[in-house]
Design a protein around this motif. Structure first.
Motif, PDB file in Angstrom:
ATOM      1  N   GLU A   1      -0.697   1.538 -11.767  1.00  0.00           N
ATOM      2  CA  GLU A   1      -0.422   2.896 -12.254  1.00  0.00           C
ATOM      3  C   GLU A   1      -0.269   3.879 -11.098  1.00  0.00           C
ATOM      4  OE1 GLU A   1      -3.549   3.864 -14.929  1.00  0.00           O
ATOM      5  OE2 GLU A   1      -3.051   2.257 -16.342  1.00  0.00           O
ATOM      6  N   ILE A   2      -1.137   3.755 -10.110  1.00  0.00           N
ATOM      7  CA  ILE A   2      -1.067   4.650  -8.948  1.00  0.00           C
ATOM      8  C   ILE A   2       0.254   4.453  -8.207  1.00  0.00           C
ATOM      9  CG2 ILE A   2      -2.080   5.139  -6.684  1.00  0.00           C
ATOM     10  CD1 ILE A   2      -4.815   4.389  -7.937  1.00  0.00           C
ATOM     11  N   LEU A   3       0.630   3.196  -8.021  1.00  0.00           N
ATOM     12  CA  LEU A   3       1.884   2.907  -7.320  1.00  0.00           C
ATOM     13  C   LEU A   3       3.091   3.396  -8.126  1.00  0.00           C
ATOM     14  CD1 LEU A   3       1.088  -0.696  -6.008  1.00  0.00           C
ATOM     15  CD2 LEU A   3       1.136   1.422  -4.680  1.00  0.00           C
ATOM     16  N   THR A   4       3.036   3.227  -9.447  1.00  0.00           N
ATOM     17  CA  THR A   4       4.128   3.704 -10.309  1.00  0.00           C
ATOM     18  C   THR A   4       4.286   5.214 -10.189  1.00  0.00           C
ATOM     19  OG1 THR A   4       3.837   1.908 -11.914  1.00  0.00           O
ATOM     20  CG2 THR A   4       4.936   3.898 -12.698  1.00  0.00           C
ATOM     21  N   GLN A   5       3.174   5.925 -10.272  1.00  0.00           N
ATOM     22  CA  GLN A   5       3.223   7.386 -10.193  1.00  0.00           C
ATOM     23  C   GLN A   5       3.750   7.855  -8.842  1.00  0.00           C
ATOM     24  OE1 GLN A   5      -0.854   8.200 -11.225  1.00  0.00           O
ATOM     25  NE2 GLN A   5      -0.411   8.420 -13.404  1.00  0.00           N
TER      26      GLN A   5
ATOM     27  N   VAL B   1       4.830  -4.183  -8.736  1.00  0.00           N
ATOM     28  CA  VAL B   1       4.185  -3.102  -9.496  1.00  0.00           C
ATOM     29  C   VAL B   1       4.249  -3.400 -10.989  1.00  0.00           C
ATOM     30  CG1 VAL B   1       4.305  -0.655 -10.113  1.00  0.00           C
ATOM     31  CG2 VAL B   1       4.626  -1.352  -7.735  1.00  0.00           C
ATOM     32  N   ASP B   2       5.375  -3.918 -11.443  1.00  0.00           N
ATOM     33  CA  ASP B   2       5.521  -4.277 -12.855  1.00  0.00           C
ATOM     34  C   ASP B   2       4.513  -5.353 -13.254  1.00  0.00           C
ATOM     35  OD1 ASP B   2       7.024  -4.228 -15.432  1.00  0.00           O
ATOM     36  OD2 ASP B   2       7.545  -6.274 -14.858  1.00  0.00           O
ATOM     37  N   LEU B   3       4.292  -6.312 -12.363  1.00  0.00           N
ATOM     38  CA  LEU B   3       3.285  -7.353 -12.626  1.00  0.00           C
ATOM     39  C   LEU B   3       1.883  -6.749 -12.708  1.00  0.00           C
ATOM     40  CD1 LEU B   3       4.159 -10.483 -10.439  1.00  0.00           C
ATOM     41  CD2 LEU B   3       3.931 -10.387 -12.914  1.00  0.00           C
ATOM     42  N   LEU B   4       1.604  -5.818 -11.805  1.00  0.00           N
ATOM     43  CA  LEU B   4       0.290  -5.172 -11.803  1.00  0.00           C
ATOM     44  C   LEU B   4       0.067  -4.391 -13.094  1.00  0.00           C
ATOM     45  CD1 LEU B   4       0.157  -3.775  -8.135  1.00  0.00           C
ATOM     46  CD2 LEU B   4      -0.670  -5.975  -8.986  1.00  0.00           C
TER      47      LEU B   4
ATOM     48  N   ASP C   1       0.844  -1.199   0.000  1.00  0.00           N
ATOM     49  CA  ASP C   1       0.000   0.000   0.000  1.00  0.00           C
ATOM     50  C   ASP C   1       0.879   1.249   0.000  1.00  0.00           C
ATOM     51  OD1 ASP C   1       0.938   0.206   2.590  1.00  0.00           O
ATOM     52  OD2 ASP C   1      -0.942  -0.401   3.529  1.00  0.00           O
ATOM     53  N   LEU C   2       0.257   2.402  -0.130  1.00  0.00           N
ATOM     54  CA  LEU C   2       1.020   3.646  -0.249  1.00  0.00           C
ATOM     55  C   LEU C   2       1.836   3.950   1.004  1.00  0.00           C
ATOM     56  CD1 LEU C   2      -1.513   5.975  -2.124  1.00  0.00           C
ATOM     57  CD2 LEU C   2       0.506   4.824  -3.034  1.00  0.00           C
TER      58      LEU C   2
END
Length: 277
Positions: free
Chosen positions: A87-91, A71-74, A32-33
């Motif tokens: 996308e949210i985690l990447t950003q 994150v890459d898998l997501l 999570d964030l």
């Protein structure tokens, strides 16, 4: 969890069934964030803020690498909600200036005093971060070179892109550290060697003049030493290093192409591009 998911994907593929959705809910506490912010804060603390606290930084980089791989898998998921989460985690990772701090670490890394895993993990995290950025750009219908991302640097804000982050690595000291890592190719997994070669290619190609950092006698001697390795010449064992050999050949070809137009480049070989450590 990633390995279990990979096994389930392979099982579904063999059974000709739909690819299962990655169970992100099972990793909520670690992805999570809040956890992402905690990891990146420790990354900054033991990296740039403490001038590379190697023993602590290795642990943080390992944790960060696992998070970025998830994150890459997501981002690669077929499920829209899962992809949105990626996308949210990447950003947020980009916003935390992870790439900027990785660049600083790779520039200030000292092979004589720091754990080599600091460099290898940094390369892996950088690779997967760039891949996530490219996936995000593709979804938005833009090229990775043009899509701008928000980054928080210190007390201010700025923007970045894939090309800007790669260009920031085009420093003689950073390239020296990357090439030093490449020389340890026998100790690396094929995946790490491939990531390293791809990163060096990207640095060279992001700006045509970047190739000149390799126009140095010490690099040519090291390339010759690597080429002389019987392992690279072996028809079977040498296949795993073919990508690396092609990079070395490319560097030499570019030098002689340059020499056809500018004979003074031979003199340039005698001058170091990076200060002595």
């Amino acid at each position: 969890q990633r390995h279990l998911y990979a096994a389930n994907v392979a099982k579904a593929k063999n059974a000709q069934e739909p690819t299962p959705v990655f169970p992100i809910a099972n990793l909520q506490g670690g992805m999570d964030l809040d956890m992402l912010h905690f990891t990146t804060a420790r990354f900054r603390q033991y990296g740039k803020e403490s001038g590379i606290h190697a023993s602590h930084l290795v642990i943080v980089l390992r944790a960060l690498l696992q998070q970025v791989k998830v994150v890459d898998l997501l981002m690669d998921s077929k499920d829209a909600d899962t992809k949105d989460c990626g996308e949210i985690l990447t950003q947020n990772l980009i916003k935390e200036d992870v790439l900027g701090h990785l660049t600083w670490i790779m520039n200030h890394f000292r092979s004589s005093g720091h754990d080599p895993r600091v460099m290898s993990y940094s390369v892996e995290v950088f690779h997967f971060m760039l891949r996530c950025m490219k996936r995000l750009a593709a979804k938005m219908g833009q090229t990775p070179e043009t899509l701008e991302f928000q980054v928080e640097k210190g007390r201010g804000r700025s923007t970045t892109s894939v090309d800007k982050e790669i260009a920031s690595l085009a420093c003689a000291a950073t390239v020296e550290n990357l090439f030093h890592l490449l020389e340890k190719y026998k100790r690396h997994s094929p995946q790490l060697n491939s990531m390293l070669v791809k990163l060096l290619y990207q640095i060279i190609r992001v700006q045509p003049s970047n190739i000149v950092v390799f126009f140095e006698l010490s690099y040519f001697l090291r390339i010759n030493r690597m080429w002389a390795d019987p392992l690279l010449r072996d028809k079977h064992a040498g296949r795993r290093y073919q990508e690396m050999v092609q990079l070395l050949q490319y560097i030499l070809r570019q030098f002689f192409k340059c020499a056809e137009k500018n004979k003074m480049v031979f003199v340039e070989l005698l001058f170091r591009k990076v200060p002595e450590k």
